[in-house]
Design a protein around this motif. Structure first.
Motif, PDB file in Angstrom:
ATOM      1  N   ILE C 624      32.485 -24.773   4.074  1.00  0.00           N
ATOM      2  CA  ILE C 624      31.192 -24.262   4.309  1.00  0.00           C
ATOM      3  C   ILE C 624      30.629 -24.530   3.012  1.00  0.00           C
ATOM      4  CG2 ILE C 624      29.974 -22.584   4.371  1.00  0.00           C
ATOM      5  CD1 ILE C 624      31.571 -21.962   6.290  1.00  0.00           C
ATOM      6  N   ILE C 627      29.652 -27.748   1.321  1.00  0.00           N
ATOM      7  CA  ILE C 627      29.204 -28.754   1.692  1.00  0.00           C
ATOM      8  C   ILE C 627      27.544 -27.716   1.627  1.00  0.00           C
ATOM      9  CG2 ILE C 627      27.560 -28.841   4.061  1.00  0.00           C
ATOM     10  CD1 ILE C 627      29.628 -28.827   5.330  1.00  0.00           C
ATOM     11  N   GLY C 628      27.582 -26.924   1.095  1.00  0.00           N
ATOM     12  CA  GLY C 628      26.793 -25.505   0.233  1.00  0.00           C
ATOM     13  C   GLY C 628      26.088 -26.064  -1.145  1.00  0.00           C
ATOM     14  N   GLU C 631      24.240 -29.518  -0.649  1.00  0.00           N
ATOM     15  CA  GLU C 631      23.511 -29.013  -0.207  1.00  0.00           C
ATOM     16  C   GLU C 631      22.505 -28.650  -1.376  1.00  0.00           C
ATOM     17  OE1 GLU C 631      24.015 -27.438   3.845  1.00  0.00           O
ATOM     18  OE2 GLU C 631      21.780 -26.439   3.014  1.00  0.00           O
TER      19      GLU C 631
END
Lengths: 102, 201, 633
Positions: C624, C627-628, C631
């Motif tokens: 997570i 991916i954050g 992003e």
């Protein structure tokens, strides 16, 4: 027919993947953990097929076949190990096998 | 066609949710098979009939059936269901649900950013998949077959130990427990030996 | 033949190396052979070198043999070099010959000991270090030998290491002499800073040129060197280690703590005598220390029960005589007494060893007795040794040397009547305690049977040393009795003879008469009180009934309670400070590092729970986060 947007397919794959992740983290029974892993694998395969279909090439499907093969091998070995675990610990609790701790 | 896709998505999601929340193992497996079937239909809608068929045949038909066989072999009784109930208290769900929600939100955020690409326009049949498999992906096919061979041998070996010990545990055979449980001289060391010794305790 | 000088210290070192490296692989007989032969050959070479020196002396009566330069730092380049002059000749002859006989004695004495090879290795190392000390050309090499003999003393006192009391005695010896060694090291630094060299002869030459008599630097350096000498020679205030050093085997006590090592201090002062003549306060201090120590130790020796402790206190007392002689400027008298003392003290220790061995490790004299018929050779040699120690007139070597000291103390400019009186009292005490020891050990009826009689190998050294104790005095006959000062004449190139201004022959004769009389009275006193018979025991007990006498007896028995004093005022405060300082903040830094590591370990090992789902959770969180990051970037 109107084309289905790729993103919706991928979002579906993402949701299924997350559900599988929840299953892995929540359940304590090994069988359910393995099942949740299968859910995640299936979701990943779905993502591949959606992507391949977007580009109009068979590559997505080819990769899905590989994923399928891998899932089959993994499940067979994994379940054999589950049987061994059950015979050693007399339970299907995943937390029973935690002797390798720091 | 789109509405079919959405209905199938809904079915897949609901059946997956049911699969991970059931207490009985067989129920969960059956719900998952439903999810697999709906996924196969989604593949069909997306123009990939070959993998749709493969999904049903291999995934739902072989892998899940293997799962069902193993669960039956383990012979878990009603006390297993009681134990599942104990383990699945509601506060167990909180953390993973939050994590997964964050994950889903992140994924959706990334995906939505760049507009909608259409998919599912062309139907790609088995012939094209076959040509791809024997063409650029032939090495992958070989590797996959080796993987299957490894899985075969591994499953055979690991399953074999459990079987021998299981026969030793049957009633009327406890006297030979000490003799059967220690491994024959040609066995490989480590894990299986330990399992066997664990048995004799 | 003088080029063979380097062999004299090297042969024992070679013996040590062979024995140390071969260990238990060597059979016991070979180990003993190597041990004895190395010292024997060294003695032979010493004899050859000395003969060559005496017959055809080199120019300036000194010979220097440089082996190599030890180190070179700036302008400081001490060499491994040996210096042979008349003083060295006397020293190496005495050291090698006495060592050889004691090694020979040990062959049979230590026969049953499991540390046989280790013993000979250490003894060889000791002899090598002592010879290095004596032959050293410069103070650095001398200090090397000094430390070497200190080390061997430690190793040999604690030879039977399995008994912790022996280890404690060894540590006590080492620590007390260390105090002296530290003082000597500072003295060496001072001399180097003043003169830029540590070569002994150069220092003496430069000192006599640049330092006026009584200058502060001379006093300081002489005093510091005196500190070292006092430590090594067990004089006041560092004398407490020698009685406890008797925990070692008897040959060790004979060699190290009677004949050679403890006389290293005497040698040091004699060698650097120029510095001491340039510092009259220090030289007076030497005399006073010698006088006080000889009385102190003599009185303590009167009360001891253990035969070796009597001999230990006697050694302290006799070295006090040597210091007394050095203090009044009678250098050759001190060396003469060193020579005779080496002979008779080693003899007495070896004889005591025979008695101890024969009576199964019995050390208490009051439990001995009646050994005259059972150990005849030992009886006669011990008698000769005792007579020499008590300075029995005319026949013994001890008489000539002690008498020379007393006469020169009386006659010297730096001596006074009080020092002479102390020496005389000391002579009286010496004869009392010596013959007390002799009568208690040998006289009366046999209380126990001797289980092990000495063989020929143990008897030869006894007889040889006894002969030397008788005739050793003939090298220096005083004016009244023949006037052949061979030793003083021999030594005059290194040690100037004493300038006698205000005394004459008749005074010397009178003093000799008084000394002899005192010695004989002492023997009679001992005879009256210390035989093994109910009558004598009764006399002794009657005296001990008196509480004052008893208190004095206990006080003297404890060695004037110096151990108690040092313990109370030095050792306990030091330990207290160490305990208080144990957890200071520097310690805390190191402990803090350890504590920090352990805390980090605890917190990180928390992440290794062993549960699969925990790790899956970790993977999910990591995914997570990644991916954050993708992003947001």
């Amino acid at each position: 027919m109107t084309a289905i947007p790729m993103e919706y397919g991928l979002i579906l794959a993402g949701i299924l993947f997350s559900l599988g992740l929840i299953g892995v983290l929540v359940r304590r029974n090994i069988i359910f953990i393995l099942l949740s892993i299968e859910i995640m694998l299936n979701a990943a395969g779905l993502a591949f097929v959606v992507a391949g279909s977007r580009w109009g090439q068979p590559d997505g499907q080819v990769l899905f076949i590989f994923i399928l093969t891998m899932a089959a091998a993994e499940v067979s070995v994994g379940l054999a190990l589950v049987l061994q675990l059950y015979h050693k610990f007399k339970t299907l609790d995943a937390d029973a096998a935690r002797k390798m701790r720091g | 066609m789109n509405s079919i896709f959405y209905i199938l998505s809904a079915v897949a999601i609901i059946s997956t949710v049911m699969a991970i929340t059931r207490l009985n193992a067989v129920h969960a497996l059956l719900y998952f098979i439903v999810s697999l079937l709906s996924t196969a239909l989604i593949f069909f809608v997306l123009g990939a009939p070959f993998v749709a068929a493969l999904e049903i045949i291999i995934y739902a038909g072989a892998i899940m059936v293997l799962f069902v066989f193993v669960v039956m072999m383990l012979n878990l009784g009603p006390q297993a269901i009681k134990q599942e109930k104990e383990w699945l208290s509601s506060d167990m769900w909180l953390g993973p649900v939050i994590l997964s929600t964050i994950l889903i939100i992140e994924l959706i955020y990334i995906l939505i950013q760049h507009g909608r690409q259409p998919s599912g326009i062309i139907v790609i049949g088995p012939k094209q998949v076959g040509i791809a498999l024997f063409g650029p992906y032939v090495l992958g096919v070989e590797l996959a077959s080796i993987l299957l061979l490894a899985g075969l041998i591994g499953a055979y070996h690991l399953g074999r130990r459990a079987k021998a010990v299981e026969t030793a545990k049957s009633p009327g055979n406890t006297k030979d427990n000490e003799k059967n449980a220690p491994s024959p001289p040609f066995s490989k060391g480590g894990f299986s030996n330990e399992i066997a010794e664990g048995e004799s305790q | 033949m003088l080029e063979l000088l380097w062999l004299v210290p090297s042969l024992p070192f070679a013996g040590f190396l062979i024995l140390a490296l071969s260990g238990h692989r060597l059979p016991a007989k070979s180990a003993a052979f190597i041990g004895v032969i190395s010292v024997g050959l060294s003695a032979a070479v010493a004899f050859i070198v000395s003969y060559s020196f005496i017959v055809s002396p080199p120019t300036g009566y000194s010979y220097t043999q440089v082996l190599w330069t030890w180190l070179q730092v700036g302008g400081f380049a001490p060499e491994i070099a040996f210096y042979l002059d008349v003083l060295s000749v006397v020293m190496i002859l005495v050291v090698t010959f006495v060592s050889f006989f004691i090694h020979l004695y040990s062959v049979e004495f230590m026969r049953d000991d499991e540390g046989y090879r280790r013993f000979f290795a250490y003894m060889n190392l000791f002899v090598g270090s002592m010879l290095t000390l004596v032959l050293a050309n410069n103070l650095v090499l001398l200090y090397l030998g000094w430390e070497g003999v200190g080390l061997c003393s430690y190793l040999l006192i604690g030879f039977w290491y399995k008994d912790p009391a022996n280890g404690r005695a060894a540590i006590k010896a080492f620590v007390v002499t260390r105090i002296g060694d530290a003082s000597m090291a500072v003295g060496l630094f001072l001399l180097f800073t003043a003169f830029g060299t540590l070569q002994i002869q150069q220092i003496l030459h430069l000192a006599s040129q640049h330092w006026p008599v009584g200058s502060a630097l001379a006093v300081a350096s002489a005093a510091l060197l005196l500190g070292g000498a006092v430590g090594k020679s067990a004089q006041l205030p560092l004398q407490t280690w020698l009685p406890d050093a008797m925990a070692g085997p008897t040959p060790v006590s004979a060699l190290i703590h009677a004949a050679t090592m403890v006389t290293a201090g005497v040698y040091l002062i004699a060698r650097t005598h120029v510095l001491f003549t340039l510092a009259p306060p220090v030289q007076s201090a030497v005399a006073i220390i010698g006088a006080v120590t000889l009385l102190l130790a003599g009185l303590s020796a009167l009360t001891q029960r253990d035969i070796k402790r009597v001999l230990a206190y006697s050694t302290i007392s006799q070295i006090g005589y040597m210091f007394l002689a050095l203090g009044v400027g009678a250098w050759s008298a001190a060396i003469f007494h060193f020579m005779t003392h080496a002979f008779f003290k080693a003899l007495l220790f070896l004889g005591a060893g025979v008695v101890i061995l024969g009576l199964n490790q019995e050390h208490d004299m009051f439990k001995m007795g009646g050994l005259r018929k059972q150990l005849p050779v030992t009886f006669w040699t011990f008698l000769i040794g005792s007579a020499s120690l008590s300075a029995l007139p005319l026949v013994t070597a001890g008489f000539y040397s002690k008498d020379m000291i007393l006469w020169q103390v009386w006659a010297s400019d730096k001596g006074n009547v009080w020092l002479w009186a102390a020496g005389l009292t000391g002579a009286f005490l010496t004869s009392i305690y010596t013959f007390r020891m002799f009568f208690l050990t040998f006289s009366g009826d046999a209380t126990s049977q001797v289980s092990r009689k000495p063989g020929i190998i143990m008897t030869i050294p006894l007889i040889t040393l006894a002969v030397l104790s008788l005739i050793g005095g003939l090298v220096e006959l005083p004016e009244t009795l023949g006037n052949s000062p061979l030793l003083t004449d021999f030594l005059h190139t290194a040690l100037p003879p004493l300038a006698i201004s205000h005394a004459d022959l008749s005074a010397e004769g009178n003093l000799q008469f008084i000394t002899s009389l005192i010695a004989l009275i002492g023997i009679i006193f001992a005879y009256r009180y210390f035989l093994h018979s109910p009558q004598h025991t009764g006399r002794r007990e009657k005296i001990m009934q008196n509480p004052i006498a008893f208190a004095v007896h206990c006080f003297l028995f404890q060695g004037w309670n110096f151990d108690l004093l040092y313990d109370k005022f030095i050792v306990q405060p030091f330990l207290w400070i160490a305990r208080v300082n144990k957890n200071d903040f520097i310690d805390f830094i190191y402990k803090g590092i350890a504590l920090l590591s352990r805390a980090l370990n605890r917190s990180f090992s928390f992440t290794q729970s062993g549960k699969v789902r925990w790790y899956a959770m970790g993977i999910a969180i990591g995914a997570i986060i990644l991916i954050g990051i993708v992003e947001l970037v």
